[in-house]
Design a protein around this motif. Sequence first.
Motif, PDB file in Angstrom:
ATOM      1  N   UNK A 121       0.085  16.951 -36.186  1.00  0.00           N
ATOM      2  CA  UNK A 121      -1.135  17.546 -35.635  1.00  0.00           C
ATOM      3  C   UNK A 121      -1.224  19.032 -35.951  1.00  0.00           C
ATOM      4  N   UNK A 122      -0.100  19.710 -35.909  1.00  0.00           N
ATOM      5  CA  UNK A 122      -0.092  21.136 -36.217  1.00  0.00           C
ATOM      6  C   UNK A 122      -0.503  21.376 -37.668  1.00  0.00           C
ATOM      7  N   UNK A 123       0.051  20.583 -38.604  1.00  0.00           N
ATOM      8  CA  UNK A 123      -0.292  20.735 -40.023  1.00  0.00           C
ATOM      9  C   UNK A 123      -1.753  20.359 -40.262  1.00  0.00           C
ATOM     10  N   UNK A 124      -2.212  19.282 -39.599  1.00  0.00           N
ATOM     11  CA  UNK A 124      -3.608  18.878 -39.743  1.00  0.00           C
ATOM     12  C   UNK A 124      -4.577  19.937 -39.255  1.00  0.00           C
ATOM     13  N   UNK A 125      -4.253  20.576 -38.125  1.00  0.00           N
ATOM     14  CA  UNK A 125      -5.122  21.624 -37.604  1.00  0.00           C
ATOM     15  C   UNK A 125      -5.140  22.850 -38.510  1.00  0.00           C
ATOM     16  N   UNK A 126      -4.005  23.182 -39.115  1.00  0.00           N
ATOM     17  CA  UNK A 126      -3.971  24.332 -40.022  1.00  0.00           C
ATOM     18  C   UNK A 126      -4.844  24.086 -41.243  1.00  0.00           C
ATOM     19  N   UNK A 127      -4.849  22.840 -41.741  1.00  0.00           N
ATOM     20  CA  UNK A 127      -5.724  22.510 -42.871  1.00  0.00           C
ATOM     21  C   UNK A 127      -7.193  22.541 -42.457  1.00  0.00           C
ATOM     22  N   UNK A 128      -7.477  22.015 -41.270  1.00  0.00           N
ATOM     23  CA  UNK A 128      -8.864  21.979 -40.801  1.00  0.00           C
ATOM     24  C   UNK A 128      -9.433  23.378 -40.667  1.00  0.00           C
ATOM     25  N   UNK A 129      -8.641  24.295 -40.111  1.00  0.00           N
ATOM     26  CA  UNK A 129      -9.087  25.674 -39.911  1.00  0.00           C
ATOM     27  C   UNK A 129      -8.871  26.539 -41.157  1.00  0.00           C
ATOM     28  N   UNK A 130      -8.247  25.961 -42.192  1.00  0.00           N
ATOM     29  CA  UNK A 130      -7.967  26.652 -43.447  1.00  0.00           C
ATOM     30  C   UNK A 130      -7.201  27.959 -43.191  1.00  0.00           C
ATOM     31  N   UNK A 181       8.175  16.480 -46.651  1.00  0.00           N
ATOM     32  CA  UNK A 181       7.532  16.590 -47.964  1.00  0.00           C
ATOM     33  C   UNK A 181       6.055  16.936 -47.820  1.00  0.00           C
ATOM     34  N   UNK A 182       5.424  16.367 -46.796  1.00  0.00           N
ATOM     35  CA  UNK A 182       4.009  16.648 -46.549  1.00  0.00           C
ATOM     36  C   UNK A 182       3.803  18.112 -46.156  1.00  0.00           C
ATOM     37  N   UNK A 183       4.698  18.651 -45.333  1.00  0.00           N
ATOM     38  CA  UNK A 183       4.606  20.060 -44.929  1.00  0.00           C
ATOM     39  C   UNK A 183       4.718  20.968 -46.161  1.00  0.00           C
ATOM     40  N   UNK A 189     -11.823  14.225 -44.779  1.00  0.00           N
ATOM     41  CA  UNK A 189     -11.148  12.931 -44.809  1.00  0.00           C
ATOM     42  C   UNK A 189      -9.633  13.103 -44.799  1.00  0.00           C
ATOM     43  N   UNK A 190      -9.121  14.032 -45.594  1.00  0.00           N
ATOM     44  CA  UNK A 190      -7.680  14.278 -45.634  1.00  0.00           C
ATOM     45  C   UNK A 190      -7.194  14.803 -44.283  1.00  0.00           C
ATOM     46  N   UNK A 191      -7.943  15.742 -43.689  1.00  0.00           N
ATOM     47  CA  UNK A 191      -7.543  16.331 -42.405  1.00  0.00           C
ATOM     48  C   UNK A 191      -7.492  15.275 -41.311  1.00  0.00           C
ATOM     49  N   UNK A 192      -8.485  14.383 -41.281  1.00  0.00           N
ATOM     50  CA  UNK A 192      -8.538  13.375 -40.218  1.00  0.00           C
ATOM     51  C   UNK A 192      -7.344  12.422 -40.266  1.00  0.00           C
ATOM     52  N   UNK A 193      -6.767  12.230 -41.447  1.00  0.00           N
ATOM     53  CA  UNK A 193      -5.640  11.289 -41.562  1.00  0.00           C
ATOM     54  C   UNK A 193      -4.399  11.826 -40.869  1.00  0.00           C
ATOM     55  N   UNK A 194      -4.218  13.134 -40.827  1.00  0.00           N
ATOM     56  CA  UNK A 194      -3.076  13.695 -40.103  1.00  0.00           C
ATOM     57  C   UNK A 194      -3.146  13.296 -38.629  1.00  0.00           C
ATOM     58  N   UNK A 195      -4.308  13.469 -38.019  1.00  0.00           N
ATOM     59  CA  UNK A 195      -4.459  13.157 -36.603  1.00  0.00           C
ATOM     60  C   UNK A 195      -4.439  11.649 -36.362  1.00  0.00           C
ATOM     61  N   UNK A 238      -2.584  14.908 -54.376  1.00  0.00           N
ATOM     62  CA  UNK A 238      -1.143  14.785 -54.149  1.00  0.00           C
ATOM     63  C   UNK A 238      -0.837  14.617 -52.664  1.00  0.00           C
ATOM     64  N   UNK A 239      -1.518  15.401 -51.816  1.00  0.00           N
ATOM     65  CA  UNK A 239      -1.330  15.266 -50.369  1.00  0.00           C
ATOM     66  C   UNK A 239      -1.763  13.881 -49.904  1.00  0.00           C
TER      67      UNK A 239
END
Length: 442
Positions: free
Chosen positions: A360-369, A425-427, A236-242, A308-309
Amino acid sequence: MESSHVISIANEEDNNNNDNNIAQMKNETNTHLEKNKNLSFVPITSNPKDKNNKQIKSDHDIKKMVHSIKVGISLVLVSLLYILNPLFDQVGENAMWAIMTVVVISEFNAGATLGKGLNRGIGTIVGGGLGCLAAIFAQSIGGVGNSIFIGTSVYIFGSVATYFRLVPKIKNRYDYGVVVFMLTFNLVVVSGARPGVKVWELARERLLNILMGFIIAICVNLFVFPLWASDELHDSIVSRFHNLANTIQGCLEECSKTVKENQPDTSFTVCKSVLNSKSKDESLANFAKWEPWHGKFGFSYPWQKYLKIGEVIRELAALILALERCFQASKKITASLKQPKKVQLEQCEAIGSRIVWTLREVGDSMKQMRKCEGRDNTIDKLKTTREELSLVISTSMIEEFENGEMLPIASLVFLLMEVVEKVGELVIEVGELQDMAGFRTR
């Protein structure tokens, strides 16, 4: 410490510099997209949100069916205590407590079921134990003192337990356990008021049946297609980035189009749903804390950092909602602008594209851990972007503020500055999560 906005005096040399800055920003964005083809923009006309929503709804429907089947299996297994004569001879009418346990603690997520089951077990043990001691002591007193002692103990323990239920930390994780404690204590101590009742035997039989119901529900929930709250919170958190990146991209695309009457605006329902996600995030994080080590999530995982994120993402969604009106108002005056003003608006669009790529870059890094490559470099670029935005508004623009023509673009610039700061701040928050959770480097 509040940041100051720099206002530059525009001249021909500045305009040429602005042209060079725009070209450079566009080249950087294109370079990023070439290196990351999977991050390329999806045209807003293809309705990616509709496809994603249909896929999410379909997956959720499948999970609901799986959960329903699992509850049915649990009820069949626990009903065998009543149906099969050898088992019924052992547990008797107390088998109803096992059935009640399965019905009560069976939740959608494994963490919720485990947390509720443990709360029920601990509440039953503590409440039953104290109830037995109080009932035995009351029986030893006898006479009127028996009733007085039982009434006093019920009042004291009930009041204290109710007070603890109002404490936020206890209410969030142990509310159900406190309720079960109150119920069990009252049932046991009041049952012991009657002569001839074997209090210890009564408490033991009920505890064993509750334990059997708990074991059946937990085994089915954990070993038959488990549905993890941790996976749902992470996804859910990852999808919000995209989703937020797609929303900003839609704004940029509409801003560059020619304005037509009755032209549909970009859908901002995603931002509104993000703003309403706080209670869901807190519930999922609470359930995830109960879950055992599984898949990519271990013990003592930093779920608090996810909250927090999520909070920073909600603040970003609120800023994007405010950007909606500014983008719409800005594109209405684009056709009548002179070239220097169009250059300033193009700068905002180029910077918006950079924000989309970062999300999108930050979201993908979280998705792929995995850890985000060049995190410090990304933060430095965002700081530079904010400084570039502060140079967009010139004194020539301010002179036109009297008729209000350029106010939408000025508001757009200031809001973009806040968006850039919030993305930075999100990064930082995601970087801290990556360090705490031990994300891989590649």
